[in-house]
Design an enzyme around this catalytic site. Sequence first.
Site, short mmCIF file in Angstrom:
data_model
loop_
_atom_site.label_atom_id
_atom_site.label_comp_id
_atom_site.label_asym_id
_atom_site.label_seq_id
_atom_site.Cartn_x
_atom_site.Cartn_y
_atom_site.Cartn_z
N GLY A 1 1.05 3.24 -2.29
CA GLY A 1 0.21 3.32 -3.49
C GLY A 1 0.60 4.53 -4.32
CE1 TYR B 1 2.92 -7.92 3.24
CE2 TYR B 1 3.83 -10.08 2.74
CZ TYR B 1 2.94 -9.05 2.45
OH TYR B 1 2.08 -9.19 1.39
CB THR C 1 0.91 -11.02 -8.23
OG1 THR C 1 0.32 -12.13 -7.53
CG2 THR C 1 -0.06 -10.55 -9.30
#
Length: 309
Positions: free
Chosen positions: A36, A145, A175
């Site tokens: 992040g 993942y 996305t």
Amino acid sequence: MRVLVAGSAGFIGSHLCTRLLDDGHEVVGVDNYCTGQQRNTTDLEPRDRFTFVNHDIIDAVPVEGAFDLVCNLACPASPTDFATRRLAILDVCSRGTRNLLDLARDRQARFLQASTSEVYGDPQVHPQPETYWGNVNPAGPRSCYDEGKRFAEALIASYRMEYGLETRVVRIFNTYGPRMRRDDGRALPTFIDQALANKPLTVHGDGSQTRSFCYVSDLVDGIVLLAQSSATDPVNIGNQAEVTILEFAREIIAQAGSTSEIVFVERPRDDPSLRCPNITRAREWLGWEAKVDRAAGLARTVDWFRSNP
Ligand code: UDP
């Protein structure tokens, strides 16, 4: 509502926080900045109803008080991360998800999981409905993942069946939009970065593999609708407009007004050949479908990358 968003400094998590705050909810963001961006927290912090906890969810989450909804968007998610953070991904999908499930159970909150189209692996059914169980290599370069997210779905289903926890699972397809990490290695930020610098775009293989790219505001609409719905089975959220990666690279060159060429480089192992969501459930259960077409979404995204060098 009072909502906990794990992964609040990530691309999708930060957009979800913005939307929840705009809708008048109180949001507690949690992130350890593994992938992040600090800037996403800095942008959210001036908002009255937002608080932030810097924490890795693989340890019990130190938050007090009642919650109505716990959203798990915490996980490194780009193929570059799959190569460099395998064990961290498995930990966050297993221990991290379990900690958030325990928190939701303790506070009698609803739990929402960001799952992924990667649970379908290299699909042999196309487009992919939620009823397809997938074609995943359990020991390949993407398995941390894919299997991590599959395990998380199994954990969530078990909490629902064993404890009656209210759970929602969104399977997110590719996305894109503002706030993507420029260096995360995914096709879109890589291509835009290359196009803006008039450098060659690195298309893997012959570029005939396909993806279906969903603009982030559409995805967030779908997540909010799912959270409010009664859908306990997983729901795909993705744009149905499928494009080859070669065509996508050409669109980005045109959108950026770039003089870049295209070069063909080695394609990673286990790279899925096709991906496109079947969104019958999203349509019928949530009344959702994507609204932003790729031309409009790419224009906004290229502008954002240009003004955020
Ligand atoms: N890709 C590419 N060039 C790049 C990065 C990715 O051609 O510099 C390809 C990648 O092999 C895949 C597609 O673009 O076929 C989408 O990759 P991305 O990493 O964006 O997401 P994925 O769908 O694989 O998770």
